[in-house]
Design a protein around this motif. Structure first.
Motif, PDB file in Angstrom:
ATOM      1  N   ASP A  69       0.752  -1.058   0.028  1.00 43.95           N
ATOM      2  CA  ASP A  69       0.012  -0.108   0.071  1.00 43.95           C
ATOM      3  C   ASP A  69       0.796   1.299  -0.092  1.00 43.95           C
ATOM      4  O   ASP A  69       1.418   2.017   1.121  1.00 43.95           O
ATOM      5  N   TRP A  70       1.027   1.705  -0.986  1.00 41.85           N
ATOM      6  CA  TRP A  70       1.836   3.144  -1.272  1.00 41.85           C
ATOM      7  C   TRP A  70       1.275   4.351  -0.628  1.00 41.85           C
ATOM      8  O   TRP A  70       1.721   5.265  -0.014  1.00 41.85           O
ATOM      9  N   ARG A  71      -0.087   4.268  -0.485  1.00 42.35           N
ATOM     10  CA  ARG A  71      -0.791   5.363  -0.068  1.00 42.35           C
ATOM     11  C   ARG A  71      -0.684   5.466   1.337  1.00 42.35           C
ATOM     12  O   ARG A  71      -0.684   6.448   1.794  1.00 42.35           O
ATOM     13  N   ALA A  72      -0.412   4.316   2.072  1.00 46.47           N
ATOM     14  CA  ALA A  72      -0.145   4.533   3.430  1.00 46.47           C
ATOM     15  C   ALA A  72       1.245   5.127   3.725  1.00 46.47           C
ATOM     16  O   ALA A  72       1.323   6.152   4.912  1.00 46.47           O
ATOM     17  N   PHE A  73       2.204   5.079   2.833  1.00 45.37           N
ATOM     18  CA  PHE A  73       3.572   5.543   3.132  1.00 45.37           C
ATOM     19  C   PHE A  73       3.456   7.074   2.725  1.00 45.37           C
ATOM     20  O   PHE A  73       3.915   7.990   3.246  1.00 45.37           O
ATOM     21  N   GLU A  74       2.679   7.437   1.760  1.00 48.02           N
ATOM     22  CA  GLU A  74       2.442   8.979   1.290  1.00 48.02           C
ATOM     23  C   GLU A  74       1.576   9.584   2.513  1.00 48.02           C
ATOM     24  O   GLU A  74       2.237  10.594   2.869  1.00 48.02           O
ATOM     25  N   ALA A  75       0.787   8.908   3.282  1.00 53.16           N
ATOM     26  CA  ALA A  75       0.122   9.345   4.443  1.00 53.16           C
ATOM     27  C   ALA A  75       1.015   9.736   5.786  1.00 53.16           C
ATOM     28  O   ALA A  75       0.925  10.429   6.251  1.00 53.16           O
ATOM     29  N   ARG A  76       2.124   8.511   5.963  1.00 49.62           N
ATOM     30  CA  ARG A  76       2.948   8.925   6.762  1.00 49.62           C
ATOM     31  C   ARG A  76       3.865  10.046   6.602  1.00 49.62           C
ATOM     32  O   ARG A  76       4.071  10.895   7.528  1.00 49.62           O
ATOM     33  N   LEU A  77       4.345  10.359   5.310  1.00 51.92           N
ATOM     34  CA  LEU A  77       5.005  11.412   5.034  1.00 51.92           C
ATOM     35  C   LEU A  77       4.388  12.755   5.274  1.00 51.92           C
ATOM     36  O   LEU A  77       5.132  13.881   5.916  1.00 51.92           O
ATOM     37  N   ASP A  78       3.181  12.651   4.977  1.00 59.09           N
ATOM     38  CA  ASP A  78       2.185  14.061   5.073  1.00 59.09           C
ATOM     39  C   ASP A  78       2.150  14.310   6.373  1.00 59.09           C
ATOM     40  O   ASP A  78       2.096  15.358   6.926  1.00 59.09           O
ATOM     41  N   ALA A  79       1.834  13.202   7.274  1.00 54.60           N
ATOM     42  CA  ALA A  79       1.664  13.316   8.900  1.00 54.60           C
ATOM     43  C   ALA A  79       2.940  14.019   9.269  1.00 54.60           C
ATOM     44  O   ALA A  79       2.834  14.676  10.404  1.00 54.60           O
ATOM     45  N   ILE A  80       4.003  13.819   9.007  1.00 56.07           N
ATOM     46  CA  ILE A  80       5.376  14.491   9.511  1.00 56.07           C
ATOM     47  C   ILE A  80       5.402  15.603   9.142  1.00 56.07           C
ATOM     48  O   ILE A  80       5.584  16.454   9.937  1.00 56.07           O
ATOM     49  N   GLY A  81       5.156  16.130   7.635  1.00 54.48           N
ATOM     50  CA  GLY A  81       5.430  17.392   7.358  1.00 54.48           C
ATOM     51  C   GLY A  81       6.396  17.166   6.311  1.00 54.48           C
ATOM     52  O   GLY A  81       7.723  17.123   6.681  1.00 54.48           O
ATOM     53  N   GLN A  82       5.985  17.566   5.137  1.00 53.36           N
ATOM     54  CA  GLN A  82       6.891  17.657   3.800  1.00 53.36           C
ATOM     55  C   GLN A  82       7.090  18.947   3.175  1.00 53.36           C
ATOM     56  O   GLN A  82       6.102  19.742   3.131  1.00 53.36           O
ATOM     57  N   PHE A  83       8.462  19.195   2.866  1.00 49.93           N
ATOM     58  CA  PHE A  83       8.880  20.760   2.247  1.00 49.93           C
ATOM     59  C   PHE A  83       9.863  20.681   1.177  1.00 49.93           C
ATOM     60  O   PHE A  83      10.199  19.810   1.190  1.00 49.93           O
ATOM     61  N   ARG A  84       9.722  21.585   0.584  1.00 56.37           N
ATOM     62  CA  ARG A  84      11.004  21.797  -0.347  1.00 56.37           C
ATOM     63  C   ARG A  84      11.202  23.041  -0.453  1.00 56.37           C
ATOM     64  O   ARG A  84      10.507  24.038   0.020  1.00 56.37           O
ATOM     65  N   THR A  85      12.339  23.359  -0.651  1.00 56.31           N
ATOM     66  CA  THR A  85      13.193  24.596  -0.827  1.00 56.31           C
ATOM     67  C   THR A  85      14.280  24.787  -1.867  1.00 56.31           C
ATOM     68  O   THR A  85      14.758  23.488  -2.113  1.00 56.31           O
ATOM     69  N   THR A  86      14.604  25.577  -2.558  1.00 57.98           N
ATOM     70  CA  THR A  86      15.743  25.658  -3.413  1.00 57.98           C
ATOM     71  C   THR A  86      17.056  26.265  -2.942  1.00 57.98           C
ATOM     72  O   THR A  86      16.981  27.397  -2.379  1.00 57.98           O
ATOM     73  N   VAL A  87      18.057  25.494  -2.784  1.00 55.97           N
ATOM     74  CA  VAL A  87      19.353  25.788  -2.433  1.00 55.97           C
ATOM     75  C   VAL A  87      20.331  25.811  -3.416  1.00 55.97           C
ATOM     76  O   VAL A  87      20.505  24.634  -3.879  1.00 55.97           O
ATOM     77  N   ASP A  88      21.066  26.705  -3.557  1.00 52.35           N
ATOM     78  CA  ASP A  88      22.255  26.736  -4.629  1.00 52.35           C
ATOM     79  C   ASP A  88      21.529  26.137  -6.060  1.00 52.35           C
ATOM     80  O   ASP A  88      22.426  25.410  -6.556  1.00 52.35           O
ATOM     81  N   GLY A  89      20.382  26.764  -6.415  1.00 51.68           N
ATOM     82  CA  GLY A  89      20.058  26.265  -7.589  1.00 51.68           C
ATOM     83  C   GLY A  89      19.412  25.040  -7.780  1.00 51.68           C
ATOM     84  O   GLY A  89      18.543  24.773  -8.827  1.00 51.68           O
ATOM     85  N   LEU A  90      19.266  24.302  -6.568  1.00 52.94           N
ATOM     86  CA  LEU A  90      18.658  22.887  -6.809  1.00 52.94           C
ATOM     87  C   LEU A  90      17.449  22.639  -5.819  1.00 52.94           C
ATOM     88  O   LEU A  90      17.497  23.222  -4.482  1.00 52.94           O
ATOM     89  N   GLY A  91      16.284  22.012  -6.262  1.00 53.58           N
ATOM     90  CA  GLY A  91      15.074  22.152  -5.336  1.00 53.58           C
ATOM     91  C   GLY A  91      15.583  20.666  -4.293  1.00 53.58           C
ATOM     92  O   GLY A  91      15.887  19.608  -4.640  1.00 53.58           O
ATOM     93  N   ILE A  92      15.459  21.059  -3.044  1.00 55.68           N
ATOM     94  CA  ILE A  92      15.581  20.044  -1.870  1.00 55.68           C
ATOM     95  C   ILE A  92      14.384  19.815  -1.280  1.00 55.68           C
ATOM     96  O   ILE A  92      13.828  20.642  -0.704  1.00 55.68           O
ATOM     97  N   HIS A  93      13.830  18.519  -1.168  1.00 55.95           N
ATOM     98  CA  HIS A  93      12.823  18.121  -0.563  1.00 55.95           C
ATOM     99  C   HIS A  93      13.351  17.480   0.912  1.00 55.95           C
ATOM    100  O   HIS A  93      14.251  17.012   1.127  1.00 55.95           O
ATOM    101  N   PHE A  94      12.537  17.729   1.875  1.00 49.24           N
ATOM    102  CA  PHE A  94      12.814  17.356   2.977  1.00 49.24           C
ATOM    103  C   PHE A  94      11.554  17.025   4.189  1.00 49.24           C
ATOM    104  O   PHE A  94      10.504  17.770   3.749  1.00 49.24           O
ATOM    105  N   LEU A  95      11.607  16.379   4.951  1.00 48.27           N
ATOM    106  CA  LEU A  95      10.555  16.171   6.217  1.00 48.27           C
ATOM    107  C   LEU A  95      11.099  17.060   7.285  1.00 48.27           C
ATOM    108  O   LEU A  95      12.312  17.174   7.632  1.00 48.27           O
TER     109      LEU A  95
END
Length: 390
Positions: A69-95
């Motif tokens: 069940d991939w959707r369960a893992f997506e929900a786990r990531l969302d529950a933690i809190g997911q974000f992105r930002t651009t550093v040195d010209g590259l998009g970085i994803h993080f929890l």
């Protein structure tokens, strides 16, 4: 403490139904080789002498196609809190999970290969809100390495461990954390070492599973166990690193198979989970199959088999031999780890080792193999680091 900036944006992971249907279709249509030619009576590790046994792979593929069940893992990531930002010209994803505790300390957890943020997703909440006032609490930040997961894929060379460490300092500053703790194993251990060595004004201390010693040290003065560790590590580097040499020299070539075939990707990654876990036979003796599939499916859906492999091309054997870490350091050497450094060697790079631990169980993926013991060890190690600063 600096205030958070507006350069950080919330992110949600959402695979389309069509992508998941395509994955299942490819799994159902997979063309598999014949059974391996090892002794049919072989058991334990000997069953894996030629790689992932066909019967084991068939079982995991069936589970991946029909029950995972991939959707369960997506929900786990969302529950933690997911974000992105651009550093040195590259998009970085993080929890990012901010602790409710007023005494919490920022902590950056950096994964390796063939890992991802999936290595830590199931323990973030426990680290942020332990439910025990006597246990330390952390504001937890878990970035995806460049080319991994939902971080951008670099389009040019140059994203090695030094640049990644500098990006992590910029990232934590944007969250309002001018000073932080750092932990890592595998490539995460290399990045953590660079953080501690290059950025002592920002890094309070480090906890590492990979205490890389400077080159050229001799075994003179080592104990019998330390000599054994050194020999095992030497044997690993000489005889069991074909995967690293392939990814360091020809990541694009192997990348075609890893991005095009889910079964090929699974076998490439599962082989390492099996070989590097502290088990008698299958990695699933300790790691739930769905934990492994969280990781593999993340690689598949983000098409990062090639881009993740390139970290070897960028950084293989690239740690500055003269780099020294003077911030407090805690080191844990799990018995099933693939590179175990004797303490006298580690002390030549990490000048203030305040805690050294060699547990009885655990391998290269302790957060997945022995999660409770891993969390306890991480807490104890970081508590020693913080105490050393007072």
């Amino acid at each position: 403490m600096p205030r958070p900036t507006d350069d950080v944006h919330a992110f949600e992971a959402r695979a389309t139904d069509a992508e998941l249907d395509d994955l299942r279709t490819r799994l159902a249509a997979a063309r598999l080789p014949e059974t391996e030619t090892v002794d049919r009576t072989a058991s334990g590790r000997r069953r894996w002498d030629q790689g992932v046994p066909l019967a084991d792979l068939v079982d995991v593929v069936h589970h991946w196609r029909t029950a995972y069940d991939w959707r369960a893992f997506e929900a786990r990531l969302d529950a933690i809190g997911q974000f992105r930002t651009t550093v040195d010209g590259l998009g970085i994803h993080f929890l990012h999970r901010r602790s409710p505790r007023a005494d919490a300390v920022p902590l950056v957890l950096t994964h390796g290969w063939p890992g991802s943020v999936a290595e830590f997703a199931h323990i973030v909440e426990e680290l942020a809100d332990p439910g025990d006032d006597d246990a330390p609490a952390f504001h937890v930040v878990v970035p995806s390495l460049p080319g991994f997961g939902y971080s951008d894929k670099p389009t040019a060379t140059g994203w090695g461990i030094e640049r990644i460490a500098a990006a992590w300092v910029e990232l934590t500053g944007r969250l309002g954390y001018d000073r932080f703790l750092a932990h890592g194993g595998d490539w995460g251990g290399s990045v953590t070492t660079v953080l501690g060595g290059r950025f002592p004004e920002h890094v309070l201390g480090v906890h590492t599973l990979l205490a890389e010693a400077p080159p050229g040290l001799t075994t003179d003065g080592l104990t019998e166990d330390e000599r054994r560790w050194a020999q095992e590590t030497r044997d690993f580097r000489r005889h069991r690193t074909a995967y690293a040499k392939q990814q360091a020299t020809r990541p694009q070539t192997v990348g075609y198979a890893l991005v095009d075939s889910p079964v090929g990707l699974l076998a490439w990654i599962l082989d390492k989970f099996a070989e590097w876990s502290d088990t008698e036979d299958s990695p699933f003796e300790r790691i739930p199959v769905d934990r492994v599939l969280d990781d593999v499916t993340l690689y598949w859906l983000t098409r990062t088999g090639a881009s993740a492999a390139r970290i070897y091309h960028e950084s293989h054997a690239s740690l500055d031999p003269d780099l020294r870490v003077d911030v407090p350091a805690a080191v844990t050497m799990y018995p099933g780890g693939i590179e175990k450094t004797p303490r006298p060697w580690a002390e030549q790079r990490y000048r203030r080792i305040v805690r050294w631990n060699a547990p009885d169980t655990g391998g290269h993926f302790p957060s997945l193999e022995v999660p409770a013991a891993f969390v306890a060890d991480l807490r104890d190690g970081l508590a020693a680091v913080l105490a050393a600063r007072h």
